[in-house]
Design a protein around this motif. Structure first.
Motif, PDB file in Angstrom:
ATOM      1  N   MET A   1       0.817  -1.278   0.129  1.00  0.00           N
ATOM      2  CA  MET A   1      -0.053  -0.082  -0.069  1.00  0.00           C
ATOM      3  C   MET A   1       0.996   1.226  -0.076  1.00  0.00           C
ATOM      4  SD  MET A   1      -2.726   1.404   2.849  1.00  0.00           S
ATOM      5  CE  MET A   1      -2.450  -0.159   3.686  1.00  0.00           C
ATOM      6  N   SER A   2       0.730   1.983  -1.031  1.00  0.00           N
ATOM      7  CA  SER A   2       1.534   3.328  -1.062  1.00  0.00           C
ATOM      8  C   SER A   2       0.592   4.479  -1.033  1.00  0.00           C
ATOM      9  CB  SER A   2       2.578   3.441  -1.827  1.00  0.00           C
ATOM     10  OG  SER A   2       2.112   3.314  -3.277  1.00  0.00           O
ATOM     11  N   LEU A   3       1.015   5.491  -0.691  1.00  0.00           N
ATOM     12  CA  LEU A   3      -0.015   6.711  -0.834  1.00  0.00           C
ATOM     13  C   LEU A   3       0.782   7.827  -1.699  1.00  0.00           C
ATOM     14  CD1 LEU A   3      -0.845   7.776   3.001  1.00  0.00           C
ATOM     15  CD2 LEU A   3      -2.304   6.697   1.246  1.00  0.00           C
TER      16      LEU A   3
ATOM     17  N   SER B   1       1.016  11.939  -2.873  1.00  0.00           N
ATOM     18  CA  SER B   1       1.450  13.046  -2.125  1.00  0.00           C
ATOM     19  C   SER B   1       0.052  13.752  -1.542  1.00  0.00           C
ATOM     20  CB  SER B   1       2.296  13.734  -2.915  1.00  0.00           C
ATOM     21  OG  SER B   1       2.204  15.183  -2.545  1.00  0.00           O
TER      22      SER B   1
ATOM     23  N   SER C   1      -4.823  13.411   4.419  1.00  0.00           N
ATOM     24  CA  SER C   1      -4.897  12.707   5.739  1.00  0.00           C
ATOM     25  C   SER C   1      -4.278  13.780   6.790  1.00  0.00           C
ATOM     26  CB  SER C   1      -4.259  11.457   5.612  1.00  0.00           C
ATOM     27  OG  SER C   1      -4.877  10.454   4.713  1.00  0.00           O
TER      28      SER C   1
ATOM     29  N   ALA D   1      -1.770  11.889   1.214  1.00  0.00           N
ATOM     30  CA  ALA D   1      -0.983  12.072   2.227  1.00  0.00           C
ATOM     31  C   ALA D   1      -1.283  13.667   2.722  1.00  0.00           C
ATOM     32  CB  ALA D   1       0.363  11.994   2.191  1.00  0.00           C
TER      33      ALA D   1
END
Lengths: 186, 101
Positions: A1-3, A5, A11, A8
């Motif tokens: 799982m990667s977000l 920018s 969040s 992020a």
């Protein structure tokens, strides 16, 4: 799982908003007993001054000293979040802040002397209301509204009410108590 | 942290952690207040609190006040650290090391 920018940032922003809101509501709850206490002090102080003019200095000295000590205790108790080493300095800082406020009021009387009774009655309330409104710019809208209410009622009493001491006791003190109870409802 | 903490990386749990962070551990917040703050249903909040409690991120205290049950929640040391790490992870992605306000 990667977000990404963007995700992020969204969040992070959500966390900041929730954290700020939580801190604000916590501040309201902690300020509530102080407002109620100073409201009661106003009722007793202004009411007592109206009834016992000769004891004005004694009444206010006792009430303000008692209020500052009680406020220091409330702050000390509220700062359980900190370590024992940090707790006492924070409580003392609040006491020092109260003493500076008292000094400021009396220093103003001294350099403006002679002042008449109505000015003596209204000035501390104006300072208190203004400080609440200013603090509210950072701490929350309820402080601003409470401060404006106190200032408006004080000015109305100063210009239009003959028995300003009774006005300040019941309307000024009463509005402080109600504001304190309002803060508790968050 | 290469990956986001899966326990915190969920919108409601993120809000719960963020709302608990400014509060002292010794002064837990009541469940009903937290529910209003997070803006979710009682059941939903309860389920997420359980997840966070099982991960050791929050502590739940239950007692009675005037014969009425009361549930209070606070962030644990581990939870505070995990949340800080999560925020650092987010900041690293967006390329800033400034702490959140």
């Amino acid at each position: 799982m990667s977000l990404s920018s963007k995700e992020a940032a969204a969040s992070l922003s959500e966390a900041e908003i929730a954290g700020r809101r939580s801190a604000q509501l916590y501040g309201y709850r902690k300020a509530s007993p102080h407002l109620v206490m100073w409201g009661i002090i106003w009722v007793l102080g202004y009411g007592g001054t109206d009834l016992l003019h000769d004891y004005t200095n004694l009444i206010w000295t006792m009430l303000v000293a008692g209020g500052l000590l009680a406020g220091t205790y409330l702050n000390w108790r509220a700062s359980k979040c900190t370590t024992e080493a940090e707790r006492t300095p924070r409580a003392w800082r609040m006491l020092a802040l109260g003493l500076i406020a008292v000094f400021f009021v009396f220093a103003t009387y001294a350099i403006m002397w002679p002042v008449h009774g109505r000015q003596l009655a209204a000035y501390p309330a104006l300072i208190t209301g203004s400080v609440y409104a200013a603090v509210g710019l950072w701490a929350g809208m309820r402080y601003v509204l409470a401060g404006i209410l106190v200032v408006a009622l004080t000015l109305f009493g100063f210009y239009y009410v003959e028995h300003i001491l009774l006005w300040m006791a019941f309307v000024g003190g009463g509005s402080m108590i109600l504001a304190g109870l309002w803060f508790r409802t968050v | 942290m290469e990956q986001p903490d899966p326990i915190i990386h969920q919108p409601i749990r993120l809000k719960i952690m963020a709302a608990l962070k400014p509060l002292p551990a010794s002064d837990p917040i009541e469940f009903v207040r937290l529910k209003a703050m997070v803006g979710t249903t009682e059941g939903n909040l309860g389920a997420h609190i359980t997840t966070l409690e099982e991960a050791g991120y929050v502590a739940v205290q239950k007692d009675f006040v005037a014969k009425r049950p009361r549930t209070r929640v606070s962030l644990t040391k581990n939870g505070r650290r995990a949340f800080e790490d999560y925020l650092d992870y987010l900041r690293a992605i967006i390329g800033t090391n400034e702490p959140a306000a």
